[in-house]
Design an enzyme around this catalytic site. Structure first.
Site, PDB file in Angstrom:
ATOM      1  N   HIS A  75       8.466 -32.267 -84.537  1.00 57.08           N
ATOM      2  CA  HIS A  75       7.659 -33.403 -84.985  1.00 57.08           C
ATOM      3  C   HIS A  75       6.586 -32.966 -85.976  1.00 57.08           C
ATOM      4  CE1 HIS A  75       9.093 -36.758 -82.651  1.00 57.08           C
ATOM      5  NE2 HIS A  75       8.935 -36.133 -81.496  1.00 57.08           N
ATOM      6  N   CYS A 132       8.484 -34.833 -89.976  1.00 59.63           N
ATOM      7  CA  CYS A 132       7.789 -35.891 -90.709  1.00 59.63           C
ATOM      8  C   CYS A 132       6.460 -35.357 -91.230  1.00 59.63           C
ATOM      9  CB  CYS A 132       7.523 -37.082 -89.794  1.00 59.63           C
ATOM     10  SG  CYS A 132       9.014 -37.951 -89.299  1.00 59.63           S
TER      11      CYS A 132
END
Length: 190
Positions: A75, A132
Site C-alpha cells: 500500500h 498507490c
C-alpha cells in the site's frame, strides 16, 4: 556485485492485499537467475525499522560498479502533516506503508533520501515501487545519490491508421519515455 532488497506486504491489518508477496517472490526468482544477492522482507517483517535498515545496508558499501535494486509492493498513502483547527491536514506527502505505518514514522521521500546517503559514486540503483501515491517518492533524491534520474510523463497522440501503437492502442510520441543517458538511477512506479 548485484544486490537487491525486495519488500512485499499482503497482510495489512484491515486492508489485505493479495498479490504483493507473490510479485516479490517472482521478482526474487528472476533476479537470482541474473546473479543478484537478494534480501526479501515479507508481511509482518516489513516494519519501518526493518525496511530502513535493509535499505541502508543495501547502499552502505557498494563499489562504483555495483548494481543495486530496491522493490516494494504494498500500500501507498497520502500521509497528513500538520492540522487545521477543523481537523483537516495542512498538507500531505506521498508515502509507502510499512506493516506498522500507523505506529511508526512515515516512509516518504525524505526517508528515502536519508536511507540513500552514502551510496557510492557510479553505483547503479533501480527502484520499483508498486503502490498507490508512489510517483514522486524519489523526487529530489538525485542530489542525495549524486546522479540524475529523469521522470517524464508519457505523452500520447490520437491513434493514426498505420502507426505503431502501445498496449492501449495509442500512438507513442517520439519523447515517450525519454531517459537522460547520464542517469544512474531509475524509478519505476505503478
Amino acid at each position: 556485485m548485484k544486490h537487491a532488497v525486495l519488500v512485499g506486504i499482503n497482510a495489512y491489518p484491515n486492508a489485505l492485499l493479495k498479490g504483493c508477496v507473490n510479485d516479490v517472490l517472482d521478482l526474487e526468482a528472476v533476479l537470482a537467475a541474473r546473479g543478484f544477492d537478494t534480501h526479501v522482507i515479507l508481511d509482518t517483517a516489513a516494519t519501518y525499522e526493518n525496511m530502513t535498515a535493509a535499505l541502508r545496508r543495501l547502499v552502505a558499501a557498494p563499489l562504483p560498479s555495483d548494481e543495486l535494486l530496491f522493490a516494494f509492493s504494498g500500500h501507498g498513502w497520502l500521509a497528513p502533516f500538520g492540522w487545521t483547527q477543523d481537523g483537516f491536514p495542512t498538507r500531505v506527502d506521498q508515502a509507502i506503508c510499512t506493516i506498522d505505518y500507523d505506529s511508526s514514522p512515515v516512509f516518504n521521500d525524505d526517508e528515502f533520501r536519508r536511507c540513500l546517503r552514502g551510496i557510492a559514486d557510479g553505483a547503479k540503483l533501480t527502484v520499483f515501487i508498486d503502490a498507490c501515491y508512489s510517483g514522486t517518492l524519489l523526487r529530489d533524491v538525485a542530489g542525495t545519490v549524486k546522479g540524475r534520474a529523469k521522470h517524464d510523463t508519457p505523452k500520447f497522440e490520437a491513434p493514426v491508421s498505420g502507426t505503431p501503437r502501445n498496449l492501449f492502442g495509442v500512438k507513442q510520441t517520439p519523447n515517450f519515455l525519454q531517459f537522460d543517458p547520464t542517469a544512474k538511477h531509475l524509478l519505476l512506479s505503478a
